[in-house]
Enzyme design. Sequence first.
Site, PDB file in Angstrom:
ATOM      1  N   SER A 122       0.923  -1.129  -0.180  1.00 25.72           N
ATOM      2  CA  SER A 122       0.086  -0.052  -0.009  1.00 25.72           C
ATOM      3  C   SER A 122       0.813   1.417  -0.084  1.00 25.72           C
ATOM      4  O   SER A 122       1.855   1.160   0.607  1.00 25.72           O
ATOM      5  CB  SER A 122      -1.064  -0.019   1.115  1.00 25.72           C
ATOM      6  N   LYS A 176      -4.292  -6.521   3.337  1.00 27.66           N
ATOM      7  CA  LYS A 176      -4.196  -5.660   2.296  1.00 27.66           C
ATOM      8  C   LYS A 176      -5.758  -5.184   2.105  1.00 27.66           C
ATOM      9  O   LYS A 176      -5.924  -4.322   1.822  1.00 27.66           O
ATOM     10  CB  LYS A 176      -3.526  -5.992   1.170  1.00 27.66           C
ATOM     11  N   HIS A 235      -7.432  -3.415   4.643  1.00 30.50           N
ATOM     12  CA  HIS A 235      -6.925  -2.120   4.735  1.00 30.50           C
ATOM     13  C   HIS A 235      -7.545  -1.205   3.903  1.00 30.50           C
ATOM     14  O   HIS A 235      -8.001  -0.255   4.101  1.00 30.50           O
ATOM     15  CB  HIS A 235      -5.464  -2.066   4.440  1.00 30.50           C
ATOM     16  N   ASN A 236      -7.678  -1.779   2.652  1.00 30.66           N
ATOM     17  CA  ASN A 236      -8.541  -0.981   1.817  1.00 30.66           C
ATOM     18  C   ASN A 236     -10.030  -0.656   2.062  1.00 30.66           C
ATOM     19  O   ASN A 236     -10.370   0.406   1.761  1.00 30.66           O
ATOM     20  CB  ASN A 236      -8.536  -1.585   0.227  1.00 30.66           C
ATOM     21  N   GLU A 248      -9.974   1.870   4.380  1.00 29.43           N
ATOM     22  CA  GLU A 248      -9.747   3.185   3.695  1.00 29.43           C
ATOM     23  C   GLU A 248     -10.941   3.683   3.094  1.00 29.43           C
ATOM     24  O   GLU A 248     -11.161   4.859   3.002  1.00 29.43           O
ATOM     25  CB  GLU A 248      -8.738   2.910   2.713  1.00 29.43           C
TER      26      GLU A 248
END
Length: 477
Positions: A128, A183, A186-187, A190
Site C-alpha cells: 500500500s 491488504k 486495509h482498503n 480506507e
Amino acid sequence: TTAQIGVTGLAVMGRNLARNFARNGYTVALHNRTAARTRELVDRFGDEGDFVPTETAKEFVAALERPRRLVVMVKAGDPTDAVIKEFAPLLEPGDMIIDGGNAHFADTRRREKQLREQGIHFVGAGISGGEEGALNGPSIMPGGSEESYASLGPMLAKISAKAKDGAPCVTHVGPDGAGHFVKMTHNGIEYADMQLIGEAYQLLRDVAGYSAAQIADVFRTWNTGRLDSYLIEITAEVLSHVDEATGKPFVDVVLDQAEQKGTGRWTVQIALDLGVPVSGIAEAVFARSVSGHTALREASRHLAGPTARKLGEEEAAAFADQVEQALYASKIVSYTQGFHEMAAGSAEYDWNIDLGKVAAIWRGGCIIRAAFLDRITRAYEAQPQLPSLLSDKSFAEEIAAAQDDWRDVIATAARQGVPTPAFAATLAYYDSLRAERLPAALTQGQRDYFGAHTYRRTDRDGVFHTLWGGDKTEVDS
Ligand code: NDP
C-alpha cells in the site's frame, strides 16, 4: 551479474518498486511483457542503482541469484496466472515468487498451494502507498511461508516505509493468503475513512455553510489533533485547490461519481461470508455505488426534502467541533469492524494474525497511515485476545466522551437532509452492541411462525417451537 531480486511488470508500481530496491543497494533484474517499458526504466532511471534489464523469461530467471526472488507487479487476476505459468517451469525448489499486486486472497491461497507442490514459495504481499509509496517506502503485508520471510524480510524492511519510531512497516502477516487478506481489509477501512471524511465535509458545507477553503482550514486544524493522518492531510490539500480553468474550488468542478477497483467490495463480500458486521465499510462501498447511478439520481432530484436551516457563525463553529467528535467516534467503529474481519479471517484460515502488528505496519507508507494506529497497537499489546476494539477501555472512554456530539451531528444530518450513511451505520452498530435487548427476539418469533425455524429461550436451555397454527403451545424441538 547476479541480481538479488527481480521485478516483472514494470508499470507505475513495478517500476517504482524496482527503483526502490535499487536505491537501497540491491541489484535488480528487470522484466516486462513489453520490453519497451524495461528499456524506458533503464534509460530514465538507470543511474539510480544496479539494474539488469532482460527481455525473455529465461534471461530474467538466469539473472537472479539462488534462491531466486521474483516480484510480480502485473495487473491482478488472469495476468498474474499467466506470469506464474510462464515463470514457474523455469524455477527450482526454494525459489520465491512474490505477488505484490492487489490479488484476491482466495486466488493467493490457490496459487500458493499449487506452487508449494513444486517446492516454490509463493508470497502474496499486499503493498500500500500507491505510486509514491512504492518508490519511497510502502507499507508491505507479506503472507506465505516462514522460510520465505526469513529470506525476504530484511530486504522488504529496507525498502518499506518507516514509522515515526523508526520501525519498518512490514511484518510476516501469516501463511498463504493472509497478507492479501489484510491488504484487502486495509482498503476496506480506507473506503470507510474516505467516506466518513466526505460526510464530514458535506455537513460542514451544507449545514455549517462553510466554503471549500474554510473546510480545508478546519481539516488542517483537525490534522494537528487525534485525527492526524495522511487522508485528513490530503483532504485539506484537495479542498484548498482551485481549478485553474474556472477559478472555482477544484472539488466543485469534479464529477461527483466515485469509482472503485474492487478491494472495498471484496472486504464486504468476504465479511458477509464470514458473518462479520462491517456496516460502516459496507455503507462506504454503497455510497460510491449510489454516486455512480446517474440516471437514478437524475430521476430522484424532485423528491421532497426538509427545509434546511442555516447556522449562524458561532453555531457553525460549534457544529464543526461536533463533527470532529462524530468523525472520530465513527472512525473508531469502522476500524473496530475492519479488525473484527481480520480476526475472523485469521480464525477461519488458521493464520494466527497479530492484529497489533498489523496496526503497527500501517503507521507509515500506506493510505490509512495515522497517529491513531499506535493506539490500536497498544490496545492489542495490552490484551492480545481483545474481542473488539470497543472492548479496549481507552477507546470506549473516548466514544463515551464523543457520543453526545456524535448523536447530535447524525440527528442534525437527518433533520437537514444531508446523507451520512457511514456516520449513521457506525452509530447504529455501536448502539446495537450496547443494547440490553435487540429486536432479534422478535425476528426469531417471526421465523418460528412462518417457517418453524425454532428459537431458544432466555430462561432455560433447549430449542423450542410454538404451534402457531394450533393452540400456541410450546413444544421442545
Ligand atoms: P497495472 O495494474 O496497470 O498493470 C500493468 C502491468 O501488467 C504492465 O506491466 C503490463 O505489461 C502487465 N501485464 C498485464 N497483463 C499481462 C499479462 N497477461 N502478462 C504479463 N504482463 C501483463 O499496473 P500498476 O503498476 O498500476 O499495478 C500493478 C499491481 O499493483 C496491480 O495488481 C495493482 O492492483 C497493484 N497496486 C497498484 C497500486 C496503484 O496505486 N496503482 C497500489 C497498490 C497495488 P505490459 O507493459 O506488457 O502491458
